[in-house]
Motif scaffolding. Structure first.
Motif, PDB file in Angstrom:
ATOM      1  N   LYS A   3     -35.863 -40.499 -18.840  1.00 39.65           N
ATOM      2  CA  LYS A   3     -35.111 -39.249 -18.972  1.00 39.65           C
ATOM      3  C   LYS A   3     -36.041 -38.068 -18.727  1.00 39.65           C
ATOM      4  O   LYS A   3     -37.175 -38.071 -19.175  1.00 39.65           O
ATOM      5  N   LYS A   4     -35.514 -37.092 -18.013  1.00 42.00           N
ATOM      6  CA  LYS A   4     -36.318 -35.894 -17.766  1.00 42.00           C
ATOM      7  C   LYS A   4     -36.222 -34.970 -18.970  1.00 42.00           C
ATOM      8  O   LYS A   4     -35.195 -34.907 -19.637  1.00 42.00           O
ATOM      9  N   SER A   5     -37.284 -34.227 -19.206  1.00 40.66           N
ATOM     10  CA  SER A   5     -37.255 -33.238 -20.269  1.00 40.66           C
ATOM     11  C   SER A   5     -36.430 -32.045 -19.800  1.00 40.66           C
ATOM     12  O   SER A   5     -36.210 -31.858 -18.595  1.00 40.66           O
ATOM     13  N   SER A   7     -37.279 -28.950 -19.739  1.00 39.49           N
ATOM     14  CA  SER A   7     -38.080 -28.054 -18.889  1.00 39.49           C
ATOM     15  C   SER A   7     -38.201 -28.607 -17.467  1.00 39.49           C
ATOM     16  O   SER A   7     -38.216 -27.844 -16.507  1.00 39.49           O
ATOM     17  N   GLU A   8     -38.248 -29.927 -17.323  1.00 36.61           N
ATOM     18  CA  GLU A   8     -38.267 -30.511 -15.974  1.00 36.61           C
ATOM     19  C   GLU A   8     -36.941 -30.251 -15.259  1.00 36.61           C
ATOM     20  O   GLU A   8     -36.921 -29.967 -14.070  1.00 36.61           O
ATOM     21  N   ASN A  57     -28.084 -32.121 -28.844  1.00 32.28           N
ATOM     22  CA  ASN A  57     -29.356 -31.497 -28.468  1.00 32.28           C
ATOM     23  C   ASN A  57     -29.552 -30.166 -29.195  1.00 32.28           C
ATOM     24  O   ASN A  57     -29.719 -29.123 -28.553  1.00 32.28           O
ATOM     25  N   VAL A  60     -32.686 -27.854 -28.265  1.00 33.01           N
ATOM     26  CA  VAL A  60     -32.619 -27.086 -27.015  1.00 33.01           C
ATOM     27  C   VAL A  60     -31.739 -25.855 -27.219  1.00 33.01           C
ATOM     28  O   VAL A  60     -32.076 -24.756 -26.784  1.00 33.01           O
TER      29      VAL A  60
END
Length: 101
Positions: A3-5, A7-8, A57, A60
């Protein structure tokens, strides 16, 4: 695939990223969903649209001080450049996105 963060995800090279902070139980969020799909298809290949469930989330959502949903934040080169809470008409959203394409 890992999984991408977050920020990515918002640092998509050469492409603005529109983030929809929503929740499944939110009525206005359900109203916004087809508008987002319409704008995403209009700008396919030039705009990335990401949906973030604030219940799943919360960190975030807190990081970007999301207090009401739906909240839309447009990121350009990883930085927030536009923000709106509530339902946004498709034409207004499309015009806003167009500025950063």
């Amino acid at each position: 695939m890992p999984k991408k963060s977050f920020s990515e995800l918002i640092n998509s090279p050469g492409m603005p990223v529109l983030v929809d902070f929503y929740a499944d139980w939110c009525g206005p969020c359900k109203t916004m969903a087809p508008i987002l799909e319409q704008v995403a298809s209009q700008h396919q290949g030039k705009l990335k649209v990401i949906k973030i469930d604030v219940d799943k989330n919360p960190a975030v959502a807190q990081q970007f001080r999301v207090q009401g949903i739906p909240t839309l934040i447009l990121f350009h080169k990883g930085q927030p450049v536009w923000r709106q809470s509530g339902v946004v008409p498709a034409q207004q959203l499309s015009q806003t996105v167009q500025t950063y394409l």
